[in-house]
Motif scaffolding. Structure first.
Motif, PDB file in Angstrom:
ATOM      1  N   ALA A 112      89.652 -65.189  30.361  1.00  0.00           N
ATOM      2  CA  ALA A 112      89.263 -66.332  30.888  1.00  0.00           C
ATOM      3  C   ALA A 112      90.215 -67.624  30.346  1.00  0.00           C
ATOM      4  O   ALA A 112      90.697 -68.313  31.270  1.00  0.00           O
ATOM      5  N   HIS A 113      90.461 -67.438  29.119  1.00  0.00           N
ATOM      6  CA  HIS A 113      91.452 -68.350  28.621  1.00  0.00           C
ATOM      7  C   HIS A 113      92.870 -68.334  29.000  1.00  0.00           C
ATOM      8  O   HIS A 113      93.587 -69.459  29.372  1.00  0.00           O
ATOM      9  N   ARG A 114      93.272 -67.077  29.397  1.00  0.00           N
ATOM     10  CA  ARG A 114      94.562 -66.763  29.853  1.00  0.00           C
ATOM     11  C   ARG A 114      94.701 -67.215  31.337  1.00  0.00           C
ATOM     12  O   ARG A 114      95.713 -67.725  31.986  1.00  0.00           O
ATOM     13  N   LEU A 115      93.655 -66.693  32.115  1.00  0.00           N
ATOM     14  CA  LEU A 115      93.870 -66.649  33.703  1.00  0.00           C
ATOM     15  C   LEU A 115      92.814 -67.753  34.274  1.00  0.00           C
ATOM     16  O   LEU A 115      92.963 -67.870  35.315  1.00  0.00           O
ATOM     17  N   GLY A 116      91.875 -68.292  33.628  1.00  0.00           N
ATOM     18  CA  GLY A 116      90.769 -69.199  34.254  1.00  0.00           C
ATOM     19  C   GLY A 116      89.538 -68.500  34.435  1.00  0.00           C
ATOM     20  O   GLY A 116      89.553 -67.336  34.939  1.00  0.00           O
ATOM     21  N   ALA A 117      88.545 -69.125  34.059  1.00  0.00           N
ATOM     22  CA  ALA A 117      87.209 -68.385  34.298  1.00  0.00           C
ATOM     23  C   ALA A 117      86.897 -67.997  35.465  1.00  0.00           C
ATOM     24  O   ALA A 117      86.349 -67.050  35.697  1.00  0.00           O
ATOM     25  N   ALA A 118      87.502 -68.718  36.515  1.00  0.00           N
ATOM     26  CA  ALA A 118      87.059 -68.332  37.931  1.00  0.00           C
ATOM     27  C   ALA A 118      87.599 -67.098  38.321  1.00  0.00           C
ATOM     28  O   ALA A 118      87.302 -66.559  39.495  1.00  0.00           O
ATOM     29  N   ASN A 119      88.773 -66.608  37.560  1.00  0.00           N
ATOM     30  CA  ASN A 119      89.432 -65.416  38.059  1.00  0.00           C
ATOM     31  C   ASN A 119      88.860 -64.180  37.119  1.00  0.00           C
ATOM     32  O   ASN A 119      89.458 -63.190  37.332  1.00  0.00           O
ATOM     33  N   VAL A 120      87.872 -64.142  36.381  1.00  0.00           N
ATOM     34  CA  VAL A 120      87.164 -63.325  35.679  1.00  0.00           C
ATOM     35  C   VAL A 120      85.690 -62.926  35.870  1.00  0.00           C
ATOM     36  O   VAL A 120      85.077 -63.761  36.211  1.00  0.00           O
ATOM     37  N   VAL A 121      85.388 -61.628  35.962  1.00  0.00           N
ATOM     38  CA  VAL A 121      83.969 -61.343  36.400  1.00  0.00           C
ATOM     39  C   VAL A 121      83.701 -60.140  35.600  1.00  0.00           C
ATOM     40  O   VAL A 121      84.760 -59.125  35.283  1.00  0.00           O
ATOM     41  N   GLN A 179      98.901 -61.314  34.841  1.00  0.00           N
ATOM     42  CA  GLN A 179      99.961 -62.269  35.213  1.00  0.00           C
ATOM     43  C   GLN A 179      99.362 -63.395  35.568  1.00  0.00           C
ATOM     44  O   GLN A 179      98.018 -63.255  36.247  1.00  0.00           O
ATOM     45  N   PRO A 180      99.554 -64.840  35.621  1.00  0.00           N
ATOM     46  CA  PRO A 180      98.820 -65.934  35.953  1.00  0.00           C
ATOM     47  C   PRO A 180      98.343 -65.844  37.184  1.00  0.00           C
ATOM     48  O   PRO A 180      99.185 -65.337  38.349  1.00  0.00           O
ATOM     49  N   GLY A 181      97.048 -66.245  37.603  1.00  0.00           N
ATOM     50  CA  GLY A 181      96.497 -66.339  38.963  1.00  0.00           C
ATOM     51  C   GLY A 181      96.008 -65.107  39.368  1.00  0.00           C
ATOM     52  O   GLY A 181      95.156 -64.946  40.549  1.00  0.00           O
ATOM     53  N   GLN A 182      95.974 -64.014  38.554  1.00  0.00           N
ATOM     54  CA  GLN A 182      95.312 -62.690  38.969  1.00  0.00           C
ATOM     55  C   GLN A 182      93.805 -62.928  38.540  1.00  0.00           C
ATOM     56  O   GLN A 182      93.453 -63.404  37.839  1.00  0.00           O
ATOM     57  N   ARG A 183      93.164 -61.814  39.526  1.00  0.00           N
ATOM     58  CA  ARG A 183      91.571 -61.533  39.418  1.00  0.00           C
ATOM     59  C   ARG A 183      91.425 -60.294  38.572  1.00  0.00           C
ATOM     60  O   ARG A 183      92.146 -59.556  38.857  1.00  0.00           O
ATOM     61  N   VAL A 184      90.380 -60.423  37.696  1.00  0.00           N
ATOM     62  CA  VAL A 184      90.130 -59.465  36.808  1.00  0.00           C
ATOM     63  C   VAL A 184      88.791 -58.965  36.675  1.00  0.00           C
ATOM     64  O   VAL A 184      87.933 -60.037  36.590  1.00  0.00           O
ATOM     65  N   LEU A 185      88.611 -57.671  36.940  1.00  0.00           N
ATOM     66  CA  LEU A 185      87.115 -57.116  36.714  1.00  0.00           C
ATOM     67  C   LEU A 185      87.033 -56.417  35.364  1.00  0.00           C
ATOM     68  O   LEU A 185      87.885 -55.414  35.180  1.00  0.00           O
ATOM     69  N   GLU A 186      86.000 -56.857  34.595  1.00  0.00           N
ATOM     70  CA  GLU A 186      85.987 -55.858  33.312  1.00  0.00           C
ATOM     71  C   GLU A 186      84.468 -55.305  33.496  1.00  0.00           C
ATOM     72  O   GLU A 186      83.412 -55.891  33.994  1.00  0.00           O
ATOM     73  N   ILE A 187      84.377 -53.953  33.153  1.00  0.00           N
ATOM     74  CA  ILE A 187      83.403 -53.338  33.040  1.00  0.00           C
ATOM     75  C   ILE A 187      83.028 -52.988  31.446  1.00  0.00           C
ATOM     76  O   ILE A 187      83.505 -52.489  30.841  1.00  0.00           O
ATOM     77  N   GLY A 188      81.938 -53.670  31.244  1.00  0.00           N
ATOM     78  CA  GLY A 188      81.308 -53.561  29.960  1.00  0.00           C
ATOM     79  C   GLY A 188      81.711 -54.844  29.125  1.00  0.00           C
ATOM     80  O   GLY A 188      82.536 -55.047  28.644  1.00  0.00           O
ATOM     81  N   SER A 189      80.511 -55.943  29.529  1.00  0.00           N
ATOM     82  CA  SER A 189      80.859 -57.219  28.671  1.00  0.00           C
ATOM     83  C   SER A 189      80.855 -57.119  27.515  1.00  0.00           C
ATOM     84  O   SER A 189      81.543 -58.019  26.726  1.00  0.00           O
ATOM     85  N   ASP A 227     102.432 -55.663  13.701  1.00  0.00           N
ATOM     86  CA  ASP A 227     102.394 -54.139  14.081  1.00  0.00           C
ATOM     87  C   ASP A 227     102.314 -54.040  15.612  1.00  0.00           C
ATOM     88  O   ASP A 227     102.032 -53.045  16.018  1.00  0.00           O
ATOM     89  N   GLY A 228     102.328 -55.069  16.363  1.00  0.00           N
ATOM     90  CA  GLY A 228     102.763 -55.034  17.790  1.00  0.00           C
ATOM     91  C   GLY A 228     101.680 -54.729  18.716  1.00  0.00           C
ATOM     92  O   GLY A 228     101.748 -54.803  19.984  1.00  0.00           O
ATOM     93  N   SER A 229     100.231 -54.963  17.890  1.00  0.00           N
ATOM     94  CA  SER A 229      99.170 -54.708  18.690  1.00  0.00           C
ATOM     95  C   SER A 229      98.828 -56.116  19.482  1.00  0.00           C
ATOM     96  O   SER A 229      98.407 -56.229  20.714  1.00  0.00           O
ATOM     97  N   LEU A 230      99.054 -57.334  18.733  1.00  0.00           N
ATOM     98  CA  LEU A 230      99.234 -58.669  19.424  1.00  0.00           C
ATOM     99  C   LEU A 230     100.397 -58.956  19.736  1.00  0.00           C
ATOM    100  O   LEU A 230     101.339 -59.344  19.020  1.00  0.00           O
ATOM    101  N   THR A 231     100.793 -58.974  21.355  1.00  0.00           N
ATOM    102  CA  THR A 231     101.926 -59.521  21.654  1.00  0.00           C
ATOM    103  C   THR A 231     102.029 -61.284  21.904  1.00  0.00           C
ATOM    104  O   THR A 231     100.996 -61.914  22.026  1.00  0.00           O
ATOM    105  N   PRO A 232     103.307 -61.625  21.913  1.00  0.00           N
ATOM    106  CA  PRO A 232     103.237 -63.316  21.818  1.00  0.00           C
ATOM    107  C   PRO A 232     102.669 -63.779  22.863  1.00  0.00           C
ATOM    108  O   PRO A 232     102.241 -65.032  22.908  1.00  0.00           O
ATOM    109  N   ASP A 233     102.739 -63.206  24.187  1.00  0.00           N
ATOM    110  CA  ASP A 233     101.975 -63.836  25.331  1.00  0.00           C
ATOM    111  C   ASP A 233     100.419 -63.958  25.163  1.00  0.00           C
ATOM    112  O   ASP A 233      99.840 -64.771  25.740  1.00  0.00           O
ATOM    113  N   TRP A 234      99.934 -63.289  24.230  1.00  0.00           N
ATOM    114  CA  TRP A 234      98.408 -63.217  23.982  1.00  0.00           C
ATOM    115  C   TRP A 234      97.908 -63.913  22.663  1.00  0.00           C
ATOM    116  O   TRP A 234      96.775 -64.292  22.512  1.00  0.00           O
ATOM    117  N   ALA A 235      99.041 -64.565  21.803  1.00  0.00           N
ATOM    118  CA  ALA A 235      99.042 -65.196  20.847  1.00  0.00           C
ATOM    119  C   ALA A 235      97.997 -66.450  20.917  1.00  0.00           C
ATOM    120  O   ALA A 235      97.083 -66.899  20.132  1.00  0.00           O
TER     121      ALA A 235
END
Length: 386
Positions: free
Chosen positions: A122-131, A102-112, A8-16
Motif C-alpha cells: 500500500a505504501h508503494r501503490l496506494g491503499a486503494a490498489n491493494v486488497v 509498477q505504479p498504479g497496479q492493483r494487487v490481491l494478496e492471499i493471506g493477510s 545481500d540483494g533481498s531488499l532492492t533499492p525500489d523497496w527501500a
C-alpha cells in the motif's frame, strides 16, 4: 537491517523507501514467538515485560509466530502448531522484488497475516490498489486494525483465498503468502492479461516449496513461469496435509509379506541430504513421483529408515540404511512400486544435469498444474508415464 538486506540483494533499492517508512514492529502483537535461529526453537517474548528484547526481535531477520493452533492456543508457552506468522524480512522483500509491481497496479494478496506485507504494498501503490484476503477471522480483524492504525486503509476481506476476490478483479499482481499444492484457476481468471501470480508451490512428497512466478496469458486462460527460489510457508488451511496412519499401511506382519530387494544406486546422503527436506532433490523427486508422501526416521545407532506412502492407494515402501552395510535393504508392498519410482526419478534428475530450482517451472490452466523443465514445452512427466 536495511543495510544488510540491501547488501545481500533481498531488499532492492525500489523497496527501500517502503522498508524505512513501514516498520515491521508496527504490525506485531505484544506477545509473540520468534524462531530462535541458534536453537531452532520458538521463544515467547512479551513487549510489556521485555520491551527491549521484543524490539530486538522485531528488528531482526527472524520469522515470528503470531498465532498457534488456529487461535485455540492460550498462554505464553508455544502451542502445538503455528498457524500465522510474520515472515523473515529477507523473504518478504525477495518475494516483493519477484512480484515486480509498477505504479498504479492493483494487487490481491492471499493471506493477510499481520498486515505488514499489505502495508508495504500500500505504501508503494496506494491503499486503494491493494486488497488482502484472510481466512481466519481473528487474524483478519487484527490486520485491519493494524493497517487502519498505521493510516493505510487497505481492504481486508475475511474469506477463502482459494476463491480469490472477484469483486475487485482484475488484478495486475496476485501474491500468496501461504503454501499451495493446487493453484486455483480462479486466480488466473481474476488476473489482467500479462499479470503476474507469485505463489509458493510444492508437492505431497515433502515440505519443500518454491515460489513460482506465473505470467498470465493474454486470454487469461493459463499462466506459466519459472520457479524463483526455495521457500517454506504454512500451507493454505484448505490444503493442509493429514499424515496417513502408519499402521493402516503397514499392519502387523506386513514387513514379512513385502517384496524385498537391495538398493545400490541411491545413497542415504543423496536421498536425505541436508536442508531438512527443503532442498532441490526432494522437490524434483516430488515432481516425478506424484501422490506420495515420504518421511525419514531419525538416525539411531547407525540406522535410518525412510518411508514412502502412496496417497491414492495403500502402497508403501521403506528403505533401511545402515552404516555397517554397503547396500540398503528395501521393502515394498501394494500396486505401486514406490521405491522403484523414487529411484527412477532420481536417475532422471541426474541425467538432466542435476537441475536446480531455477530450471523448473509451472503452467496452470483449468485442467490443473503442469511442472516443466527449462521450458513449458518440456513437461516433467511422472515416473512411468508416456
Amino acid at each position: 537491517m536495511g543495510r544488510l538486506l540491501l547488501e545481500d540483494g533481498s531488499l532492492t533499492p525500489d523497496w527501500a523507501p517502503a522498508f524505512d517508512a513501514v516498520p515491521r514492529a508496527a504490525f506485531l502483537p505484544d506477545l509473540m514467538w520468534p524462531h530462535d535461529m541458534a536453537t531452532g526453537r520458538n521463544v515467547a517474548v512479551d513487549k510489556r515485560q521485555a520491551p527491549e528484547r521484543w524490539q530486538e526481535y522485531a528488528d531482526s531477520n527472524d520469522p515470528i509466530v503470531t498465532q498457534w493452533d488456529d487461535g485455540r492456543h492460550d498462554g505464553p508457552e508455544p502451542g502445538k502448531s503455528f498457524s500465522s506468522s510474520s515472515s523473515m524480512p529477507s523473504l518478504v522483500f525477495s518475494m516483493l522484488a519477484d512480484l515486480g509491481v509498477q505504479p498504479g497496479q492493483r494487487v490481491l494478496e492471499i493471506g493477510s497475516g499481520t498486515g505488514w506485507n499489505a502495508a508495504l504494498l500500500a505504501h508503494r501503490l496506494g491503499a486503494a490498489n491493494v486488497v488482502t484476503v484472510e481466512v481466519d477471522g481473528a487474524v483478519a480483524a487484527q490486520a485491519q486494525e493494524s493497517l487502519d492504525r498505521f493510516g493505510l486503509a487497505v481492504e481486508v476481506v475475511r474469506g477463502d483465498g482459494f476463491l480469490g476476490y472477484a469483486k475487485r478483479a482484475p488484478y495486475d499482481r496476485i501474491i500468496a503468502t501461504c503454501g499451495l499444492r493446487k493453484v486455483p484457476f480462479a486466480w488466473v481468471e481474476q488476473s489482467a492479461p500479462g499479470g503476474v501470480i507469485l505463489v509458493p508451490w510444492g508437492t505431497y512428497y515433502g515440505p519443500g516449496e518454491a515460489t513460482a512466478r506465473l505470467v498470465v496469458a493474454e486470454d487469461c486462460q493459463s499462466a506459466s513461469g519459472p520457479f524463483t527460489r526455495p521457500v517454506a510457508f504454512m500451507r493454505m488451511r484448505s490444503q493442509r496435509f493429514v499424515w496417513p496412519r502408519h499402521d493402516e499401511y503397514v499392519p502387523a506382519g506386513a514387513m514379512d509379506a513385502a517384496d524385498v530387494s537391495y538398493a545400490s544406486s541411491l545413497t542415504e546422503e543423496e536421498l536425505c541430504g541436508g536442508a531438512g527436506g527443503f532442498g532441490v532433490v526432494p522437490f524434483a523427486l516430488g515432481l516425478r513421483v506424484p501422490e506420495v508422501a515420504h518421511t525419514a526416521d531419525r538416525k539411531r545407532d547407525g540406522k535410518r529408515a525412510v518411508w514412502f506412502y502412496g496417497l491414492s492407494d495403500r502402497s508403501w515402501a521403506v528403505i533401511v540404511f545402515r552404516d555397517d552395510q554397503e547396500q540398503a535393504k528395501v521393502y515394498q508392498s501394494g500396486p505401486r512400486r514406490l521405491w522403484d519410482e523414487v529411484e527412477a526419478a532420481h536417475r532422471w534428475w541426474v541425467d538432466q544435469g542435476r537441475p536446480g530450482f531455477d530450471r523448473f517451472g509451472l503452467t496452470v490452466d483449468q485442467d490443473g498444474e503442469r511442472p516443466w523443465l527449462d521450458s513449458p514445452g518440456n513437461p516433467v512427466r511422472a515416473t512411468g508415464s508416456p
